[in-house]
Design a protein around this motif. Sequence first.
Motif, short mmCIF file in Angstrom:
data_model
loop_
_atom_site.label_atom_id
_atom_site.label_comp_id
_atom_site.label_asym_id
_atom_site.label_seq_id
_atom_site.Cartn_x
_atom_site.Cartn_y
_atom_site.Cartn_z
N SER A 123 -37.85 24.59 12.86
CA SER A 123 -38.14 24.61 11.55
C SER A 123 -36.76 25.70 11.12
O SER A 123 -36.25 26.47 11.84
CB SER A 123 -39.59 25.46 11.39
OG SER A 123 -39.58 26.28 12.37
N GLU B 132 -40.68 22.86 5.57
CA GLU B 132 -41.36 21.85 5.01
C GLU B 132 -41.74 20.46 5.86
O GLU B 132 -42.76 19.85 5.79
CB GLU B 132 -40.68 21.31 3.74
CG GLU B 132 -41.31 20.22 2.95
CD GLU B 132 -40.35 19.82 1.57
OE1 GLU B 132 -40.61 18.52 1.14
OE2 GLU B 132 -39.63 20.55 1.20
N ARG C 167 -41.40 20.42 9.18
CA ARG C 167 -42.27 21.03 10.26
C ARG C 167 -43.88 20.70 9.80
O ARG C 167 -44.52 20.13 10.67
CB ARG C 167 -41.99 22.45 10.66
CG ARG C 167 -43.09 22.79 11.93
CD ARG C 167 -43.29 24.34 11.97
NE ARG C 167 -43.47 24.98 10.70
CZ ARG C 167 -43.75 26.15 10.46
NH1 ARG C 167 -42.86 27.18 11.10
NH2 ARG C 167 -43.99 26.61 9.33
N ASN C 168 -44.13 21.28 8.71
CA ASN C 168 -45.59 21.28 8.23
C ASN C 168 -46.14 20.04 7.93
O ASN C 168 -47.06 19.41 8.14
CB ASN C 168 -45.81 22.16 7.07
CG ASN C 168 -45.49 23.83 7.34
OD1 ASN C 168 -45.47 24.28 8.66
ND2 ASN C 168 -45.24 24.54 6.28
N GLU D 37 -48.84 18.06 9.95
CA GLU D 37 -49.99 17.22 9.24
C GLU D 37 -50.25 15.63 9.36
O GLU D 37 -51.33 15.05 9.62
CB GLU D 37 -49.84 17.68 7.65
CG GLU D 37 -51.29 17.48 6.85
CD GLU D 37 -52.28 18.13 7.24
OE1 GLU D 37 -53.56 17.72 6.95
OE2 GLU D 37 -52.28 19.19 7.52
#
Length: 190
Positions: free
Chosen positions: A143, A150, A152-153, A157
């Motif tokens: 990241s 963005e 990574r997240n 998810e």
Amino acid sequence: MKKSNPYQITEWCRSLIRPQVKPGDLCIDATMGNGHDTLFLSQLAGPSGRVLAFDIQQAALDATRKLLERQDGVAPVSLFLDSHANMGDYARPGTVSCIVFNLGYLPSGDHSIATHKESTIAALEQGLELLKTGGCISLCIYSGGDSGFEERNGVLEYLKGLDSRRFLVVLSCYYNRPNHPPIPVVIYKL
């Protein structure tokens, strides 16, 4: 020869990949970069195997081709100047033993060119279908930069929502390292 650090994220992921890939297997390097994972997979798959490697930068293909020129006894490798989001166009579902991702930018390359959440998730969706039962996907999630957090997240998810009856997602972390350390993830197809 430089000795590798077993605690480096790429080496940690490789320790989980080694038992998965057998001679004769088909493998994919989704983000070839400088070709080190491409070479690693081609050594595991051997002369009877095959490796497909993808990158959107010509510099990555050139570096990988140069690295592979000096190798014997490795799997034939096909290098594609194409996005990892298109890997489904190059292999059949249920035929791939291992897919490797190193997210972020090309080391020593243009840092403004990096992987992004949308194309990486599209690649993961295709990769999960390409995997044979018992196969794995390795992700080194870096990241930072303009899109790294963005990506990574979004990727984490997406992985959290995978069907646990079909896939096992193992996420690890470098818990005591500062400055947003990389995140190693391995996905096994059950």
